[in-house]
Design a protein around this motif. Structure first.
Motif, PDB file in Angstrom:
ATOM      1  N   ILE A 190      -4.954  -4.253  -2.940  1.00  0.00           N
ATOM      2  CA  ILE A 190      -6.108  -4.188  -4.072  1.00  0.00           C
ATOM      3  C   ILE A 190      -5.552  -3.824  -5.602  1.00  0.00           C
ATOM      4  O   ILE A 190      -6.140  -4.184  -6.269  1.00  0.00           O
ATOM      5  N   VAL A 191      -4.648  -2.761  -5.342  1.00  0.00           N
ATOM      6  CA  VAL A 191      -4.145  -2.420  -6.656  1.00  0.00           C
ATOM      7  C   VAL A 191      -3.376  -3.240  -7.325  1.00  0.00           C
ATOM      8  O   VAL A 191      -3.587  -3.560  -8.549  1.00  0.00           O
ATOM      9  N   ASP A 192      -2.814  -4.242  -6.517  1.00  0.00           N
ATOM     10  CA  ASP A 192      -1.972  -5.303  -7.117  1.00  0.00           C
ATOM     11  C   ASP A 192      -2.925  -6.389  -7.811  1.00  0.00           C
ATOM     12  O   ASP A 192      -2.875  -6.841  -9.036  1.00  0.00           O
ATOM     13  N   ARG A 193      -3.979  -6.753  -7.499  1.00  0.00           N
ATOM     14  CA  ARG A 193      -5.019  -7.395  -8.007  1.00  0.00           C
ATOM     15  C   ARG A 193      -5.631  -6.834  -9.061  1.00  0.00           C
ATOM     16  O   ARG A 193      -6.057  -7.558 -10.036  1.00  0.00           O
ATOM     17  N   PHE A 194      -5.914  -5.531  -9.107  1.00  0.00           N
ATOM     18  CA  PHE A 194      -6.273  -4.847 -10.193  1.00  0.00           C
ATOM     19  C   PHE A 194      -5.306  -4.577 -11.601  1.00  0.00           C
ATOM     20  O   PHE A 194      -5.903  -5.160 -12.641  1.00  0.00           O
ATOM     21  N   GLU A 195      -4.024  -4.812 -11.130  1.00  0.00           N
ATOM     22  CA  GLU A 195      -2.796  -4.833 -12.256  1.00  0.00           C
ATOM     23  C   GLU A 195      -3.012  -6.256 -13.011  1.00  0.00           C
ATOM     24  O   GLU A 195      -2.774  -6.366 -13.973  1.00  0.00           O
TER      25      GLU A 195
END
Lengths: 296, 457
Positions: free
Chosen positions: B81-86
């Motif tokens: 999820i964090v990867d997608r946010f970045e």
């Protein structure tokens, strides 16, 4: 003033070379220690600024049942664990000092446990060995005996941890071994000619000649036993249970500071520990005049 | 003369400190370089459309830290999820920190005290008041008003569950309800009827007896829930009796008689051999899920939060993990209250706006929920809740259904007063003293009430 100036002038380069160490001493030891001394007289929850409450933390301790329990547990651990560990280390060192083949290998092998003895992995291993379905109980079952849950029973939990310290006899053993090898062989030869048996040789030659080393090991192990934390933390899952039976002093200190937000109280506990270790060490030193023999 | 020497020393000191800082910084930026920030930097250069309305100055790289508790499975999901946010916000780098439940709280306390708490922290009802009342969390009202955090699809009951007094301090990642689970295959084999969704402690006792008899003493009814954490079990019990752990003004919300009947009930279960003896309970305390008593087949029933049904289902080859409500005392009311995992922004955050933006992404976007599903409970956002439904596997559907059924019974629960961790420790110690036979129930109750008075004064 003039003197100070002169010393400074002569030695300033020396101090310059000392700075890396001085920074460490001041930044990592002196300042934190003084801060903790100050905090021990406050009520401090780590979020809001500390309130000065005088000696209240220190007074409260003596009415705190869990504090008393932790003192009891730690005392048993130190005063039972350390002598047993040292006796064991000495016994193994004597065995290895017989000039057997492959001494270096044995020495290394016996030393290994104390390298990772304080580690998390070993504490977990201990849970497995002394657990309800652990190694010990399987062995007992093989012998037709009904085991028990050693780690989870309040009566036995602390003793499993004492066994753990004894098992870490490697470090004092290596030092004993080095000490034994320093004892001149001619002393034993002379004793034999005079008709002294093995036991007499041990009591009259080995022990006195080794006594400075015994003193050293005793003090080092007492200090580290007072500060023991990891085994109890891991084996009891951080609780000091069952029923506070493994509530080491440092563990209770940690609980107060980091889970109960009582950093002032925890600091006061730390200072009591420091003073206690100081007193016990001083006592050992005081008695050492009576039993430690320095050659020459 | 003297002054010059002092200056020399000072200069050396400064040099050393500066060089130490430098090496630290370069090390950490190397760290990120190995991750995905190198690619995001390129994207910043080419200028991305998403954040084009911002000043060029604000496009500078910003770093926020995000922390959560959980197992490896959860770590994978949250990292994704964090990867997608970045990807979507090339100017924001998110550093991730995680750990198991207990370590998580110990670490967060220390970090908060040291003034270096992460920007976005996972929060829980039981602890939020401790942090919020001590001023460690940022009220999120402004971000909600300005629309950075969108709550238009979140029901009031869920928003309110993150409020303390009038301020919103946390946003729900997922809400969950607690229940008792059983494995159908285990009960089938023993020839025992499944419990009813609404059952009582009398039913639990009856079924546990059947389990112990049918299994020849090999399987216990359930774990010992007399001690441990104050909620949910004891709290549900009190709420069924029309009381609660605490009152709104932070006092004890129950009488000694209530605690007495609770501990006496579990003591009687223990005497009858329906639950494990004290030493066995201690041994399994804190065991990871894969090794707990229910998963290793030593108990027939277990109390879990509904979002964990999938985790449990994955441990069994046979049977379905089904969930029913936590038993009530006979004739008791419902004890339900909303639990869940939340996100908060810390007071010490230097980039609260980016932190809020991250929270919004986490709880309100399909990109995130597609991965989250019901990891820590059903999404608070009802639109997202509908969105994930077709994506769910059977055990996850059971989670959602159970939460939907029971959340209607939920009533608000007062927040815990400061000192709750100490109180919980006393509760746990005394329950354990009863179990080991060191205290009678009456003695333990008297002692608990005494200490509670001291702690909550």
């Amino acid at each position: 003033m003039e003197v100070v100036k002169r010393i400074w002038k002569r030695n300033w380069i020396g101090y310059l070379f000392l700075t890396p160490w001085l920074i460490g001493l001041i930044g990592l030891t002196a300042i934190p220690m003084m801060t903790s001394l100050y905090l021990s007289f406050t009520s401090y929850d780590m979020f809001t600024s500390p309130d000065w409450i005088g000696a209240q933390n220190y007074l409260e301790m003596f009415q705190d049942r869990k504090w008393i329990a932790s003192v009891k547990v730690t005392s048993i651990y130190v005063f039972l664990g350390v002598p047993l560990q040292l006796s064991f280390a000495l016994a193994i060192a004597l065995l290895l000092n017989k000039g057997i083949k492959g001494l270096k290998v044995y020495r290394a092998v016996y030393y290994v446990p104390s390298l990772f003895g304080g580690s998390v992995a070993i504490a977990i291993l201990w849970r497995q060995i002394f657990g309800g379905e652990g190694l010990i109980n399987n062995l007992l079952a093989y012998l037709g005996l009904q085991g028990m849950n050693w780690i989870s029973s309040p009566d036995t939990a602390l003793y499993t941890l004492i066994v753990l310290t004894i098992w870490q006899f490697g470090a004092p053993m290596v030092i004993f071994l080095a000490g034994l090898q320093q004892i001149p062989v001619d002393l034993y030869e002379a004793a034999r000619i005079d008709g002294a048996g093995r036991f007499k040789q041990f009591v009259r030659i080995t022990l006195p000649m080794l006594s400075p080393i015994i003193l050293f090991n005793l003090i080092m192990q007492i200090i580290s036993a007072f500060q023991a934390f990891t085994p109890a933390y891991i084996v009891s899952g951080g609780t000091g249970g069952p029923l506070n039976s493994t509530l080491f002093y440092t563990l209770y200190l940690y609980q107060n500071g980091f889970t109960q937000f009582q950093m002032g109280y925890a600091s006061a506990m730390a200072w009591i520990l420091l003073v206690t270790i100081g007193i016990v060490t001083a006592l050992v030193f005081a008695t050492s005049k009576k039993w430690v023999f320095y050659q020459g | 003369m003297k002054k010059r020497h002092l200056l020399g020393i000072l200069l050396t000191l400064v040099l050393m400190i500066v060089s130490a800082c430098n090496s630290g910084e370069s090390a950490s930026s190397d760290d990120q370089g190995s991750g995905d920030s190198s690619s995001t930097e390129n994207q910043t250069d080419s200028g991305s459309g998403e954040t084009g309305n911002k000043d060029a100055e604000e496009q500078e790289q910003v770093e926020i830290r995000f922390t959560w508790w959980g197992d490896t499975g959860r770590n994978e999901i949250y990292n994704a999820i964090v990867d997608r946010f970045e990807e979507e916000n090339p100017n924001i780098t998110v550093k991730r920190e995680f750990g198991g439940w207990t370590d998580y709280w110990d670490k967060l306390t220390t970090q908060t005290a040291g003034g270096n708490a992460p920007d976005v922290v996972s929060m829980h009802q039981f602890y939020v008041s401790d942090y919020a009342r001590r001023g460690a969390l940022l009220p999120l009202n402004d971000f909600i008003d300005s629309g950075i955090i969108d709550t238009s699809n979140t029901p009031d009951s869920v928003i309110n569950s993150g409020k303390i007094d009038d301020d919103v301090f946390m946003i729900a990642k997922g809400i969950t309800m607690s229940g008792y689970v059983y494995n159908t295959a285990v009960l089938d084999e023993l020839g025992i009827d499944y419990p009813d969704l609404n059952w009582t402690y009398e039913d639990l006792e009856k079924l546990s007896k059947q389990v112990v008899e049918a299994s020849g003493g090999e399987i216990y009814g359930t774990s010992d829930y007399a001690g441990g954490q104050l909620q949910p079990n004891f709290r549900y019990y009190l709420r069924s009796l029309g009381k609660d752990l605490f009152t709104e003004d932070g006092q004890l919300g129950f009488e000694s008689d209530d605690l007495n009947s609770w501990w006496a009930m579990w003591d009687s279960f223990r005497q009858q051999g329906l639950i494990p003896d004290a030493a066995t309970t201690t041994e399994y305390e804190g065991a990871p899920l894969e090794q707990n008593m229910f998963v290793t087949g030593k108990t027939a029933f277990s109390q879990i939060p509904a979002n964990q049904i999938t985790l449990y289902q994955n441990q069994f080859d046979e049977g379905e993990i089904q969930i029913v409500r936590i038993p009530t005392p006979v004739g008791g009311d419902s004890g339900e209250f909303i639990e869940g995992a939340y996100l908060s922004v810390t007071e010490s955050s230097e980039n609260p706006e980016e932190a809020a933006k991250f929270i919004n992404f986490f709880v309100n976007t399909e990109k995130s929920l597609e991965l989250f599903k019901v990891e820590q409970g059903a999404p608070g956002n009802t639109k997202m809740s509908e969105f994930i439904k077709p994506l769910l596997e059977a055990p996850q559907v059971r989670t959602v259904e159970f939460i939907e059924n029971t959340v209607e019974l939920a009533k608000p629960a007062p927040y815990s007063p400061t000192g709750v961790t100490e109180l919980e420790q006393v509760y746990k110690d005394n329950a354990s003293a009863i179990a080991f036979g060191q205290m009678t129930v009456e003695e333990a109750v008297v002692d608990f009430m005494d200490q509670a008075e001291r702690i909550l004064k």
